[in-house]
Scaffold this motif. Sequence first.
Motif, PDB file in Angstrom:
ATOM      1  N   ALA A 153       0.865  -1.176   0.000  1.00  0.00           N
ATOM      2  CA  ALA A 153       0.000   0.000   0.000  1.00  0.00           C
ATOM      3  C   ALA A 153       0.901   1.224   0.000  1.00  0.00           C
ATOM      4  CB  ALA A 153      -0.900   0.002   1.236  1.00  0.00           C
ATOM      5  N   PRO A 154       0.378   2.369  -0.434  1.00  0.00           N
ATOM      6  CA  PRO A 154       1.218   3.581  -0.392  1.00  0.00           C
ATOM      7  C   PRO A 154       1.587   3.933   1.037  1.00  0.00           C
ATOM      8  CG  PRO A 154      -1.069   4.122  -0.929  1.00  0.00           C
ATOM      9  CD  PRO A 154      -0.951   2.633  -1.003  1.00  0.00           C
ATOM     10  N   ILE A 155       2.849   4.251   1.250  1.00  0.00           N
ATOM     11  CA  ILE A 155       3.348   4.581   2.587  1.00  0.00           C
ATOM     12  C   ILE A 155       4.012   5.959   2.499  1.00  0.00           C
ATOM     13  CG2 ILE A 155       4.870   3.901   4.477  1.00  0.00           C
ATOM     14  CD1 ILE A 155       2.686   1.867   3.997  1.00  0.00           C
ATOM     15  N   SER A 156       3.441   6.939   3.161  1.00  0.00           N
ATOM     16  CA  SER A 156       3.959   8.300   3.042  1.00  0.00           C
ATOM     17  C   SER A 156       5.390   8.424   3.566  1.00  0.00           C
ATOM     18  CB  SER A 156       3.054   9.273   3.800  1.00  0.00           C
ATOM     19  OG  SER A 156       2.999   8.940   5.176  1.00  0.00           O
ATOM     20  N   TYR A 157       5.744   7.594   4.540  1.00  0.00           N
ATOM     21  CA  TYR A 157       7.074   7.697   5.137  1.00  0.00           C
ATOM     22  C   TYR A 157       8.040   6.640   4.585  1.00  0.00           C
ATOM     23  CZ  TYR A 157       4.819   4.170   8.139  1.00  0.00           C
ATOM     24  OH  TYR A 157       4.125   3.077   8.599  1.00  0.00           O
ATOM     25  N   ALA A 211      -0.963  14.760  13.260  1.00  0.00           N
ATOM     26  CA  ALA A 211      -1.719  15.416  12.196  1.00  0.00           C
ATOM     27  C   ALA A 211      -2.397  16.691  12.681  1.00  0.00           C
ATOM     28  CB  ALA A 211      -2.761  14.457  11.629  1.00  0.00           C
ATOM     29  N   THR A 212      -2.695  16.757  13.971  1.00  0.00           N
ATOM     30  CA  THR A 212      -3.364  17.941  14.513  1.00  0.00           C
ATOM     31  C   THR A 212      -2.372  19.022  14.946  1.00  0.00           C
ATOM     32  OG1 THR A 212      -3.376  17.019  16.754  1.00  0.00           O
ATOM     33  CG2 THR A 212      -5.264  16.510  15.349  1.00  0.00           C
ATOM     34  N   GLY A 213      -1.083  18.725  14.811  1.00  0.00           N
ATOM     35  CA  GLY A 213      -0.063  19.692  15.187  1.00  0.00           C
ATOM     36  C   GLY A 213       0.387  19.596  16.626  1.00  0.00           C
ATOM     37  N   GLU A 252      -2.671   2.961   6.789  1.00  0.00           N
ATOM     38  CA  GLU A 252      -3.715   3.991   6.850  1.00  0.00           C
ATOM     39  C   GLU A 252      -3.213   5.299   6.225  1.00  0.00           C
ATOM     40  OE1 GLU A 252      -6.717   5.993   6.828  1.00  0.00           O
ATOM     41  OE2 GLU A 252      -7.070   4.061   7.849  1.00  0.00           O
ATOM     42  N   GLN A 253      -3.969   5.830   5.265  1.00  0.00           N
ATOM     43  CA  GLN A 253      -3.545   7.028   4.555  1.00  0.00           C
ATOM     44  C   GLN A 253      -3.982   8.316   5.242  1.00  0.00           C
ATOM     45  OE1 GLN A 253      -1.457   6.659   1.702  1.00  0.00           O
ATOM     46  NE2 GLN A 253      -1.508   4.704   2.777  1.00  0.00           N
ATOM     47  N   ASP A 254      -5.064   8.244   6.023  1.00  0.00           N
ATOM     48  CA  ASP A 254      -5.539   9.426   6.723  1.00  0.00           C
ATOM     49  C   ASP A 254      -4.697   9.626   7.989  1.00  0.00           C
ATOM     50  OD1 ASP A 254      -7.189  10.763   8.931  1.00  0.00           O
ATOM     51  OD2 ASP A 254      -8.445  11.138   7.167  1.00  0.00           O
ATOM     52  N   PRO A 255      -3.955  10.744   8.104  1.00  0.00           N
ATOM     53  CA  PRO A 255      -3.049  10.943   9.244  1.00  0.00           C
ATOM     54  C   PRO A 255      -3.742  10.883  10.599  1.00  0.00           C
ATOM     55  CG  PRO A 255      -2.600  12.549   7.518  1.00  0.00           C
ATOM     56  CD  PRO A 255      -3.873  11.857   7.134  1.00  0.00           C
ATOM     57  N   GLN A 256      -4.958  11.449  10.691  1.00  0.00           N
ATOM     58  CA  GLN A 256      -5.658  11.442  11.971  1.00  0.00           C
ATOM     59  C   GLN A 256      -6.108  10.037  12.351  1.00  0.00           C
ATOM     60  OE1 GLN A 256      -6.025  14.101  14.262  1.00  0.00           O
ATOM     61  NE2 GLN A 256      -6.427  12.233  15.427  1.00  0.00           N
ATOM     62  N   LEU A 312      -5.293   5.014  15.559  1.00  0.00           N
ATOM     63  CA  LEU A 312      -4.964   3.586  15.620  1.00  0.00           C
ATOM     64  C   LEU A 312      -3.744   3.344  16.515  1.00  0.00           C
ATOM     65  CD1 LEU A 312      -5.447   2.685  11.849  1.00  0.00           C
ATOM     66  CD2 LEU A 312      -6.788   1.741  13.742  1.00  0.00           C
ATOM     67  N   LEU A 313      -2.751   4.217  16.398  1.00  0.00           N
ATOM     68  CA  LEU A 313      -1.537   4.063  17.202  1.00  0.00           C
ATOM     69  C   LEU A 313      -1.829   4.302  18.687  1.00  0.00           C
ATOM     70  CD1 LEU A 313       0.976   5.814  14.774  1.00  0.00           C
ATOM     71  CD2 LEU A 313       0.869   3.371  15.309  1.00  0.00           C
ATOM     72  N   HIS A 314      -2.667   5.256  18.987  1.00  0.00           N
ATOM     73  CA  HIS A 314      -3.052   5.472  20.385  1.00  0.00           C
ATOM     74  C   HIS A 314      -3.798   4.254  20.937  1.00  0.00           C
ATOM     75  CE1 HIS A 314      -1.730   9.407  21.572  1.00  0.00           C
ATOM     76  NE2 HIS A 314      -2.265   9.999  20.508  1.00  0.00           N
ATOM     77  N   ARG A 315      -4.688   3.689  20.145  1.00  0.00           N
ATOM     78  CA  ARG A 315      -5.434   2.508  20.599  1.00  0.00           C
ATOM     79  C   ARG A 315      -4.495   1.327  20.863  1.00  0.00           C
ATOM     80  NH1 ARG A 315      -9.796   1.555  16.131  1.00  0.00           N
ATOM     81  NH2 ARG A 315     -10.088  -0.380  17.332  1.00  0.00           N
ATOM     82  N   ALA A 316      -3.479   1.209  20.009  1.00  0.00           N
ATOM     83  CA  ALA A 316      -2.491   0.141  20.218  1.00  0.00           C
ATOM     84  C   ALA A 316      -1.726   0.366  21.522  1.00  0.00           C
ATOM     85  CB  ALA A 316      -1.531   0.075  19.038  1.00  0.00           C
TER      86      ALA A 316
END
Length: 544
Positions: free
Chosen positions: A179-183, A351-353, A485-489, A494-498
């Motif tokens: 999948a596309p990975i921004s990083y 993503a929220t700064g 996941e492509q949507d930064p928020q 997801l990372l917080h839930r993990a």
Amino acid sequence: MKKLATLGLALVLALPALSGCTGGGSGAADLAQANKSGEGNQQEIVFNAKSEPPDLNPLKSTDTTSFWIIDQLFEGLYWTNQNGEPVLAAAKDVQITENGKRYTFTLRDEAKWSNGDPVTAEDFVYSFLTHLDPAFGSTTAFQLYYIKGAEAFNKGTGKAEEVGVKALDDKTLQIDLVAPISYFPKLLATRYYAPINKKVAEANPNWAGDAKTYVSNGAYALTEWNHDSSVTIEKNEHYWNKADVSMPKVTWKMVNEATTYYQMYKSGELDVIQDLPTEVIEKEKNNPDFVNKPNFGTYMYMFNVEQPPFTNKKIRKAFAMALDRKLITESVSMGGETPAYAMVPDGVVTATGSDFRKEKPAYFAYDPQEAKRLLEEGMKEEGWTSFPETTLMYNTAENHKKIAQAVQEMISKNLGVELKLQNQEWKVYLDTTKQKNYQMARMGWLPAVVDPSFSLDYYLGDSPNNRTGWVNKEYDSLMAAAKVEQDPQKRNDLLHRAEDILIDEMPFIPVYFYMQNYLVKPDIHGLYFPPNGYPIARWATRGQ
């Protein structure tokens, strides 16, 4: 196809450590001789690795001691500059399809190995497939699972030819992603995606064990390796960007005793030391040589959840809540560290700064009374009338010893449990913890990429770093979803839930987030301190 602009020629090298034997990879011996005859070897920096690096093969290494050297000897398609940005390195150009799933790299014509061989696209294909080959047995292969077919091949359910890496010709490499990975450029800049010389590795599977046979493609060549004593690297004369390498020679000694290496710094035998003896930190803070840098990493204790007493979650939580981290950081480690009540350190902008850590700064607190209650409940659940004999292990180093002693005292005072202490040398210690022959053990983690995912990856079920025996399918699933996941928020959530799951299950105790202290000789200029590793000498010079 859209073209990704070349970001620059700079390149970094990062992270702690070493090994020993003498020589220089094919061509390195000639380099060493040339330097000894006066060709630019007037300057040198001497670090302290503390111990022998367990493995200098980039496809096998798992520890920061080895990483420190490897990251200076090799470069991938990208590397990281002094601003922490990925820049094209062995590749001079990249094209990315509109859907972000195919990268096509053009390698530099002048990219060469330290023995003079050209760096080819086939070297990269060979390296990636070897890294993934289940027969090779690398424990860091999961870092390549972003590539199409990589996970299936590594787990024995797919074939090598189905992995999305292909040499279109000697200088053109194609990589297809799941999948596309921004990083993805940041990933390609890590040691996990470094190439090895196919011809050399096929001729000698043990090429990375001796400086005489060691071959690399980065700014430096390994020219001397005296096991358990020192390692020396020197400027790689075959390196395509050698004009950007200011420091011609770097040596690491291997001295583990803090008082000894401190005295060696004072006497001029070492130019840079880290982890100062705690008893001298206050005095040295006023010394112009003193340098204090934040490190994106976590100091912690792992629990073996497969062995009593840490099979019980309440007991694990009791131990976590019984530690006074403020006291540890202010009176024991004393290096300016931040008490940790989670896994991911400060320093990641979301993503929220905001800072990822500040969104959920703490999951628990120092609470001796609650800790005692949880311990009693856990013991009752297990049917224990007395607490099982328990040993805390740490790798041999003065600072680890003092923190372990403080933890021992806190557990005794707050829980009434008498911990035994045991220490081992680093290489032995890594093997012991890998075999899970421990109950509670010290560890630290500096992720290769400054990102929450790379901190939390540590406790994936199939991570080689996760030596706790703890596996949680929901945790692994959330981490897998976050990777694509492509949507930064949404990715952030997801990372917080993990991390919520990780801290609730508590297979480890976070102790503090690193702040690394150093003494650096005042005539050294341009030393680079990456946010997730030890100092890089590449751009350094010496002089008043």
